[in-house]
Every structure is written in structure tokens, then in C-alpha cells.
Design a protein around this motif. Structure first.
Motif, short mmCIF file in Angstrom:
data_model
loop_
_atom_site.label_atom_id
_atom_site.label_comp_id
_atom_site.label_asym_id
_atom_site.label_seq_id
_atom_site.Cartn_x
_atom_site.Cartn_y
_atom_site.Cartn_z
N ALA A 173 -11.38 1.58 0.99
CA ALA A 173 -10.46 0.55 1.49
C ALA A 173 -11.21 -0.70 1.92
O ALA A 173 -10.78 -1.83 1.67
N VAL A 194 0.86 -1.18 0.00
CA VAL A 194 0.00 0.00 0.00
C VAL A 194 0.90 1.23 0.00
O VAL A 194 1.74 1.39 0.89
N ALA A 254 -10.70 -4.52 0.20
CA ALA A 254 -10.07 -5.61 0.94
C ALA A 254 -10.56 -7.00 0.53
O ALA A 254 -9.75 -7.89 0.25
N LEU A 301 -7.38 4.02 -4.12
CA LEU A 301 -8.32 4.30 -3.04
C LEU A 301 -8.40 5.80 -2.77
O LEU A 301 -7.49 6.56 -3.10
N ALA A 316 -6.82 0.24 4.57
CA ALA A 316 -6.57 -0.92 3.72
C ALA A 316 -5.57 -1.86 4.37
O ALA A 316 -5.76 -3.09 4.38
N ILE A 321 -1.64 -1.18 -4.03
CA ILE A 321 -2.76 -0.29 -3.73
C ILE A 321 -2.24 1.13 -3.63
O ILE A 321 -1.34 1.42 -2.84
#
Length: 349
Positions: A288, A11, A292, A266, A21, A146
Motif C-alpha cells: 500500500a 479501495v 500511494a 495489494l 492505502a 485498488i
């Protein structure tokens, strides 16, 4: 500090979107790395209002972070006539973003996510079976990346996403309020009609007022003069003012891709900032949470298809954005009518 180079998910960005997240994915048993270019905790230019609907999707108590519980909203027009909507329950909570964001990041770490801060991602290399992340000091790899590093961050650019995002701009400052301004406690103020296509606000905090305004990019020069007028209207023209800071408010266009291949976006990175009100924290955390289970399924089944995440955003978030964009268009053309309609609703007309 991470000691390995390979993870299930990386992330990029440790704000509310990235931290949420990381927490959600770590709780699912995935090996997660969160990387942020700033040392944590770090400052974030933001009015610092966490809406009640945002707290409803957080699984832990944020009361130690709350500086003011907001029950009332005072609406004014051109810094003149005004009315106040009094709530029986809170409409939101003001916080310091450095503390709030750090709190969420620590919750992710507690859940098992690794955090690397103070390292900027310089390059993403997208391969057939993984993505490589390069910083000045390290190289990390993961099957899925992400992006939570802003609409103009390196993740979106590397994936060729968010090229047509609509962007508004806000300018705000922290103002040291004198002790005779207690009447602003528990109340936020929103002023319509002065800034073209935008509005100003005053949010009470523990030691400061967050005072600012937002508008379309083409009217950015109107912001600072207006904020000074707003301060004067509050009798705060001689108050201690921290330097003005600006930040972008990106809003995703309908059906614009927010995932491609092994990368998804995101929050602000995906343009998930409310077009009218500029709220981003709720949509950061909500996106987020939508991402997931999709990421988990892809990794468990060994087939990377992130489109279901985009579909979830389209069905659960974008209808609200479409309504907000229509509202913004109406307000931008008819600010006085909009104010009168709000007042009429309050008066039961």
C-alpha cells in the motif's frame, strides 16, 4: 456512510492493505472511498502475529492492541526434540485481527477516507476514463481502483489478474489454555516435519492460544489430524477449542502482473504472502505504501500508468519472496536437514 458516488480512488477491502492505502492516499489529499463486504469490525482467520518489521513501517502506536510481546521461538521436529531461540528484542506481537484491522480502518477514516462497510461489490465495469463499482444498493465511480479483497476477489477477476497464483492453505483454531500454560507466554512454537511440506504453530494471545498448521493444497487433509496431535503434545487435548477455520495463502509468481489499466492489487490480492512463513500483514501494508505515490502521481498528471507500482514491488518485495520460495523448496524436500541446520546455527556450528 459515503454520500457521494464519485471519488479519486476506490479501495475494495478494508484489511491492512486497503486501510493502509486509504490512509496513505487520504493523507496526500486525495478523495478516497474504502468499501468492504463485511460490517466492521469483522473477524479474520489469521494466526494474529504482527512482525517487528511490520510495526516499523506503521506511523502510529499499536501497543493498546498487543496481547503478547513475542521474544522467543521454540522450534521442534515431529512434536519431539526441540530448541529455543531467545531474543533480546521482540520478534513480533500477537493481536486480535478484528481489533487490529478496525484500528487501521479508523486511522484511514481519521485521515479523511470515507468507509462503506457491509456492502459487497457485485460488479466492476471498466471504461475508458473511469471504473464503475456496483453494489446491491449503490454505484460508485473513480479513475483508479485498488483491489485489497483477496487473490480470488472480484477486483483481480475483473481485471484478468492473478490467474496463475500459487496457493498454500492454513488451518487454525483458538484454544482456551488452562492457567498452567504461562510458560507459553512471550514464546511462539513452530513444529517441523509432520505435515508434508508444511509445519504447525502455537501463538500465545491474551485469553487464547492460536494453534494451526499450513501446507501445500494437495496435503490439506493432513492439517486437522496434525493440529489435534499438536494440541495433545501440549496437554491441551481436552481444552476448549473454537471451530477450525481455513484460509488461503497466495504467493505471487515472479513478474506476474499485479496491475492493469486503471486497476492495481495489494497484499493478498497481489499474492503478497511470504511463501515459506505465510506472513502477509507486513507485505499488505508495504505494498500500500509503494502504491500511494504512484496513484497520486497518476491522478495529478492526468495519465494513468500504474506499472511503476509493479516495478516497486518487483524491486523491494519480490527478492525476499524469491529467497523464501527457495527456502520452502529445500525444507519441503529435506525437513530434517532444515531443522538440523537451524539448530546448528543456534548452537554456533
Amino acid at each position: 456512510m459515503a454520500t457521494r458516488s464519485s471519488y479519486d480512488v476506490i479501495v475494495i477491502g478494508a484489511g491492512p492493505a486497503g486501510a493502509t492505502a486509504g490512509c496513505e492516499l487520504a493523507q496526500r489529499g486525495l478523495d478516497v472511498l474504502i468499501i468492504d463486504k463485511e460490517k466492521l469490525p469483522r473477524d479474520k482467520t489469521c494466526a494474529g502475529l504482527v512482525s517487528t518489521k511490520a510495526t516499523e513501517i506503521i506511523n502510529f502506536d499499536i501497543s493498546p492492541l498487543v496481547e503478547q510481546v513475542i521474544y522467543n521461538i521454540t522450534f521442534s521436529f515431529e512434536l519431539g526434540e526441540e530448541f529455543t531461540v531467545h531474543g533480546q528484542t521482540p520478534v513480533g506481537y500477537t493481536v486480535r485481527r478484528d481489533r487490529f484491522d478496525y484500528f487501521l480502518a479508523m486511522k484511514a477514516e481519521e485521515a479523511g477516507a470515507s468507509i462503506v462497510d457491509g456492502e459487497e461489490v457485485k460488479k466492476l465495469e471498466i471504461l475508458s476514463n473511469e471504473v464503475k463499482i456496483f453494489t446491491a444498493n449503490h454505484t460508485f465511480t473513480a479513475p483508479i481502483i485498488i483491489g485489497a479483497d483477496g487473490a480470488y476477489g472480484i477486483t483481480a477477476r475483473s481485471a484478468g489478474l492473478m490467474r496463475g497464483v500459487e496457493t498454500r492453505i492454513a488451518m487454525s483454531a483458538n484454544v482456551k489454555a488452562p492457567r498452567n500454560k504461562e510458560n507459553l507466554d512471550s514464546t511462539i512454537k513452530i513444529d517441523f516435519g509432520v505435515v508434508t511440506g508444511g509445519y504447525g504453530w502455537v501463538f500465545p494471545r491474551k485469553e487464547y492460544l492460536s494453534v494451526g498448521a499450513g501446507t501445500h493444497m494437495q496435503f490439506v487433509r493432513e492439517l486437522k489430524p496434525y493440529v489435534m496431535k499438536l494440541l495433545s503434545s501440549l496437554g491441551l487435548e481436552s481444552a476448549s477449542v473454537e471451530r477450525f477455520k481455513s484460509h488461503l495463502l497466495p504467493s505471487r509468481n515472479p513478474e506476474e502482473p499485479i496491475q492493469r489499466g486503471r486497476i492495481l492489487l495489494l497484499g493478498d490480492s497481489a499474492g503478497l504472502t511470504d511463501p515459506m512463513w505465510g506472513e502477509g500483514i507486513y507485505y499488505a501494508m508495504k505494498s500500500a505504501q509503494l502504491a500511494a505515490p504512484v496513484v497520486e502521481k497518476c491522478l495529478k498528471e492526468g495519465e494513468i500508468d500504474l506499472k511503476p507500482y509493479q516495478d516497486a514491488v518487483d524491486s523491494e518485495i519480490m527478492p525476499m519472496f524469491n529467497s523464501s520460495r527457495t527456502l520452502l523448496s529445500f525444507y519441503s524436500h529435506f525437513p530434517r536437514v532444515y531443522f538440523d541446520l537451524l539448530r546448528g546455527r543456534q548452537n554456533g556450528c
